[in-house]
Design a protein around this motif. Sequence first.
Motif, PDB file in Angstrom:
ATOM      1  N   ARG A 107      -3.186   2.664   3.293  1.00 16.74           N
ATOM      2  CA  ARG A 107      -2.138   2.162   3.612  1.00 16.74           C
ATOM      3  C   ARG A 107      -1.881   0.966   2.485  1.00 16.74           C
ATOM      4  NH1 ARG A 107      -2.249   1.785  10.441  1.00 16.74           N
ATOM      5  NH2 ARG A 107      -2.155   3.576  10.612  1.00 16.74           N
ATOM      6  N   TYR A 108      -2.487   0.151   2.239  1.00 14.38           N
ATOM      7  CA  TYR A 108      -2.421  -0.438   0.853  1.00 14.38           C
ATOM      8  C   TYR A 108      -1.831  -0.131  -0.951  1.00 14.38           C
ATOM      9  CZ  TYR A 108      -3.368  -3.716   4.586  1.00 14.38           C
ATOM     10  OH  TYR A 108      -3.925  -4.243   6.394  1.00 14.38           O
ATOM     11  N   VAL A 109      -2.784   0.466  -0.424  1.00 15.33           N
ATOM     12  CA  VAL A 109      -2.927   1.542  -1.722  1.00 15.33           C
ATOM     13  C   VAL A 109      -1.776   2.193  -1.902  1.00 15.33           C
ATOM     14  CG1 VAL A 109      -3.824   3.078  -2.735  1.00 15.33           C
ATOM     15  CG2 VAL A 109      -5.806   1.627  -2.242  1.00 15.33           C
ATOM     16  N   ASP A 110      -1.590   3.125  -0.947  1.00 14.53           N
ATOM     17  CA  ASP A 110       0.256   4.157  -0.582  1.00 14.53           C
ATOM     18  C   ASP A 110       1.391   3.078  -1.694  1.00 14.53           C
ATOM     19  OD1 ASP A 110       1.130   6.477  -0.751  1.00 14.53           O
ATOM     20  OD2 ASP A 110       1.839   5.564   1.263  1.00 14.53           O
ATOM     21  N   TRP A 111       0.869   1.788  -0.645  1.00 10.44           N
ATOM     22  CA  TRP A 111       2.193   0.929  -0.580  1.00 10.44           C
ATOM     23  C   TRP A 111       2.367   0.745  -2.444  1.00 10.44           C
ATOM     24  CZ3 TRP A 111       6.435  -1.554   1.647  1.00 10.44           C
ATOM     25  CH2 TRP A 111       6.719  -2.984   1.210  1.00 10.44           C
ATOM     26  N   PHE A 112       1.711  -0.448  -2.476  1.00  8.23           N
ATOM     27  CA  PHE A 112       1.711  -0.774  -4.149  1.00  8.23           C
ATOM     28  C   PHE A 112       1.889   0.752  -5.174  1.00  8.23           C
ATOM     29  CE2 PHE A 112      -0.782  -4.743  -2.571  1.00  8.23           C
ATOM     30  CZ  PHE A 112       0.031  -5.693  -2.780  1.00  8.23           C
ATOM     31  N   ALA A 113       0.589   1.381  -4.716  1.00  9.98           N
ATOM     32  CA  ALA A 113       1.202   2.950  -5.699  1.00  9.98           C
ATOM     33  C   ALA A 113       2.678   3.547  -5.732  1.00  9.98           C
ATOM     34  CB  ALA A 113       0.485   3.669  -4.979  1.00  9.98           C
ATOM     35  N   ASN A 114       3.151   3.476  -4.675  1.00 13.00           N
ATOM     36  CA  ASN A 114       4.492   3.779  -5.099  1.00 13.00           C
ATOM     37  C   ASN A 114       5.836   2.790  -5.614  1.00 13.00           C
ATOM     38  OD1 ASN A 114       5.267   6.750  -3.392  1.00 13.00           O
ATOM     39  ND2 ASN A 114       3.793   5.345  -2.171  1.00 13.00           N
ATOM     40  N   LEU A 115       4.842   1.434  -5.318  1.00 12.29           N
ATOM     41  CA  LEU A 115       5.931   0.529  -5.364  1.00 12.29           C
ATOM     42  C   LEU A 115       5.965   0.210  -7.521  1.00 12.29           C
ATOM     43  CD1 LEU A 115       5.768  -2.602  -3.484  1.00 12.29           C
ATOM     44  CD2 LEU A 115       7.460  -1.322  -3.573  1.00 12.29           C
ATOM     45  N   TYR A 116       4.280   0.541  -7.746  1.00 11.79           N
ATOM     46  CA  TYR A 116       4.484   0.183  -9.655  1.00 11.79           C
ATOM     47  C   TYR A 116       5.090   1.432  -9.709  1.00 11.79           C
ATOM     48  CZ  TYR A 116       1.980  -0.867 -13.374  1.00 11.79           C
ATOM     49  OH  TYR A 116       1.445   0.101 -15.252  1.00 11.79           O
ATOM     50  N   ILE A 192       2.193 -11.882  -8.076  1.00 11.50           N
ATOM     51  CA  ILE A 192       2.690 -12.398  -7.990  1.00 11.50           C
ATOM     52  C   ILE A 192       3.111 -13.891  -7.980  1.00 11.50           C
ATOM     53  CG2 ILE A 192       0.535 -14.948  -7.789  1.00 11.50           C
ATOM     54  CD1 ILE A 192      -1.964 -12.605  -7.621  1.00 11.50           C
ATOM     55  N   ALA A 193       3.302 -13.717  -9.713  1.00 13.82           N
ATOM     56  CA  ALA A 193       4.282 -14.925  -9.620  1.00 13.82           C
ATOM     57  C   ALA A 193       5.620 -14.437  -9.562  1.00 13.82           C
ATOM     58  CB  ALA A 193       4.889 -14.528 -11.461  1.00 13.82           C
ATOM     59  N   THR A 194       5.836 -13.114  -8.812  1.00 14.98           N
ATOM     60  CA  THR A 194       7.847 -13.283  -8.270  1.00 14.98           C
ATOM     61  C   THR A 194       7.815 -13.677  -6.884  1.00 14.98           C
ATOM     62  OG1 THR A 194       7.994 -10.959  -9.090  1.00 14.98           O
ATOM     63  CG2 THR A 194       9.268 -11.460  -7.720  1.00 14.98           C
ATOM     64  N   HIS A 195       6.359 -13.392  -5.962  1.00 14.51           N
ATOM     65  CA  HIS A 195       6.278 -13.851  -4.768  1.00 14.51           C
ATOM     66  C   HIS A 195       5.981 -15.476  -4.683  1.00 14.51           C
ATOM     67  CE1 HIS A 195       7.428  -9.800  -3.328  1.00 14.51           C
ATOM     68  NE2 HIS A 195       7.715  -9.323  -4.204  1.00 14.51           N
ATOM     69  N   CYS A 196       4.685 -15.346  -5.298  1.00 15.89           N
ATOM     70  CA  CYS A 196       4.795 -16.718  -4.751  1.00 15.89           C
ATOM     71  C   CYS A 196       4.313 -18.473  -6.107  1.00 15.89           C
ATOM     72  CB  CYS A 196       3.496 -16.626  -3.969  1.00 15.89           C
ATOM     73  SG  CYS A 196       1.651 -16.623  -5.132  1.00 15.89           S
ATOM     74  N   HIS A 197       4.276 -17.467  -6.788  1.00 11.43           N
ATOM     75  CA  HIS A 197       4.328 -18.708  -8.018  1.00 11.43           C
ATOM     76  C   HIS A 197       3.150 -19.290  -7.907  1.00 11.43           C
ATOM     77  CE1 HIS A 197       8.605 -17.390  -8.783  1.00 11.43           C
ATOM     78  NE2 HIS A 197       9.184 -17.888  -7.054  1.00 11.43           N
ATOM     79  N   PHE A 198       1.580 -18.838  -7.602  1.00 10.12           N
ATOM     80  CA  PHE A 198       0.790 -19.317  -7.666  1.00 10.12           C
ATOM     81  C   PHE A 198       0.080 -19.111  -9.362  1.00 10.12           C
ATOM     82  CE2 PHE A 198       0.413 -21.917  -4.137  1.00 10.12           C
ATOM     83  CZ  PHE A 198       1.149 -21.777  -3.566  1.00 10.12           C
ATOM     84  N   GLY A 209      -8.511  -8.940  -3.853  1.00 13.57           N
ATOM     85  CA  GLY A 209      -8.390  -7.615  -2.941  1.00 13.57           C
ATOM     86  C   GLY A 209      -6.898  -6.902  -2.388  1.00 13.57           C
ATOM     87  N   LEU A 210      -7.037  -6.188  -2.115  1.00 13.51           N
ATOM     88  CA  LEU A 210      -5.398  -5.350  -2.224  1.00 13.51           C
ATOM     89  C   LEU A 210      -4.784  -5.878  -0.663  1.00 13.51           C
ATOM     90  CD1 LEU A 210      -5.185  -2.229  -3.742  1.00 13.51           C
ATOM     91  CD2 LEU A 210      -4.626  -3.783  -4.718  1.00 13.51           C
ATOM     92  N   GLU A 211      -5.606  -6.332   0.361  1.00 13.25           N
ATOM     93  CA  GLU A 211      -5.056  -6.287   1.384  1.00 13.25           C
ATOM     94  C   GLU A 211      -4.295  -7.678   1.494  1.00 13.25           C
ATOM     95  OE1 GLU A 211      -6.641  -6.551   6.167  1.00 13.25           O
ATOM     96  OE2 GLU A 211      -7.660  -6.144   4.654  1.00 13.25           O
ATOM     97  N   LYS A 212      -5.393  -8.591   0.756  1.00 12.36           N
ATOM     98  CA  LYS A 212      -4.808  -9.730   0.923  1.00 12.36           C
ATOM     99  C   LYS A 212      -3.093 -10.176  -0.011  1.00 12.36           C
ATOM    100  CE  LYS A 212      -5.637 -13.812   2.013  1.00 12.36           C
ATOM    101  NZ  LYS A 212      -6.260 -14.959   0.907  1.00 12.36           N
ATOM    102  N   LEU A 213      -3.305  -9.541  -1.239  1.00 17.36           N
ATOM    103  CA  LEU A 213      -2.311  -8.839  -2.466  1.00 17.36           C
ATOM    104  C   LEU A 213      -0.814  -8.898  -1.184  1.00 17.36           C
ATOM    105  CD1 LEU A 213      -4.212  -8.544  -5.949  1.00 17.36           C
ATOM    106  CD2 LEU A 213      -2.519 -10.222  -5.178  1.00 17.36           C
TER     107      LEU A 213
END
Length: 410
Positions: A107-116, A192-198, A209-213
Amino acid sequence: MEELPLELVQRVFAHLDLASIRNAALSCRTFLDAFKSAEVVITSEILLRQIDLSVLPEAILVQKSSKLGKHSTDQAIQFAQDHLRSRAPAPTQWRLVDALPLERFHRYVDWFANLYSAEAIGTQPRLLALGKPSHTELLRFQRAFYRFQLYCNVVGSRASEPQEMRDMFFSHFAAWENEQLACVYEYLMRVIATHCHFSNYGQYILSEGLEKLYHVSMAWSYEDWHALLSRGEDKFDEPSFSDSFLYNGLQYGANVYPIYGETLSELDDEDRQEVVGSPFYDDPDRGPASIWEWVHKDRIPGALVGETRMRLHRQWAYTFWDFSRLESAGLLKDPSISGEGPVTELALEEYSTPSRLDKLKLSQFLRKKVWESGGTGRWDQNPWHAPSRDSTPVYQPQSLAQARKFLQGF
């Protein structure tokens, strides 16, 4: 419920996901009996519908590598020798206990693959004009995100020598597959830059890893980010720092330096094999390999993967598209995309600018002073707000000059 025909219950199960089937089977004896009598058939059908058979070997490798835990460089190299030298075909028969972890992570892989894929194709109008990403292109994005997680699990943020990084990971993939990984890396840095700026902790956050991201990308409040990234409430309350994750790997581990003065197109077969390598996934479509070779044909080996001046190409994920799309878009053999491009002003490139680093240092200095004065809570520099331990309002200066004057009193 108990009077429903067994076959009917099983056909209903075939339209659910595996987690829902598990919950249903635990809720009712009829459902449990119906599932157990055809567990392998139902589970296999659903899993192969969710994860394409051309992606499943990567999903299995990620699951296996997740069990490594804390491991040495030698153990990482041994894992690579056992599992990355050749791509083992995926089994087609599955039990629920083995399939559930694969479904959950996919589910995490599919989420990021579709967004990117959507972001990348929108960056290059000539690609977008030919329609949304094809099924094979989406699967290519999925395999690349699985390789990212595989790198997290096997190599991680350990500081390693270039040859060790090649032995643990990069030598088992073709150059264009490693360049796909560079595309994914830069995309996730933008997330990361878009969402939390750390930004100064980006390498470590990515290594989680992808789950944390995924959870970081879905967090929209300070409290959510704090819960995900904090190491404890003190003056050093901050995410862990790492400067030895994938950026170093791509720069030093993925590039080979055997040739002097010869461009990629001038190499003989032996040298070319050493530089380009063999693909882990034998992609039947020659689009990724063809566009990578065209872009780099006049470049000297040593900077063919993760090269800074190729960021503009990686924004539109140039090594992910089908040959037919690239050819119809006129991108193959287009002199304007061959060779180095300009270093673009991406959010990724703002990480280490002097002005940003100065702001971070000032922010850390001011937060330290607030902590030492008894203040805790959320930091918001403009206006300055940090609730104290006893909830007494903290002085809020209206300018930087007032803040400096206030701090002189400590």
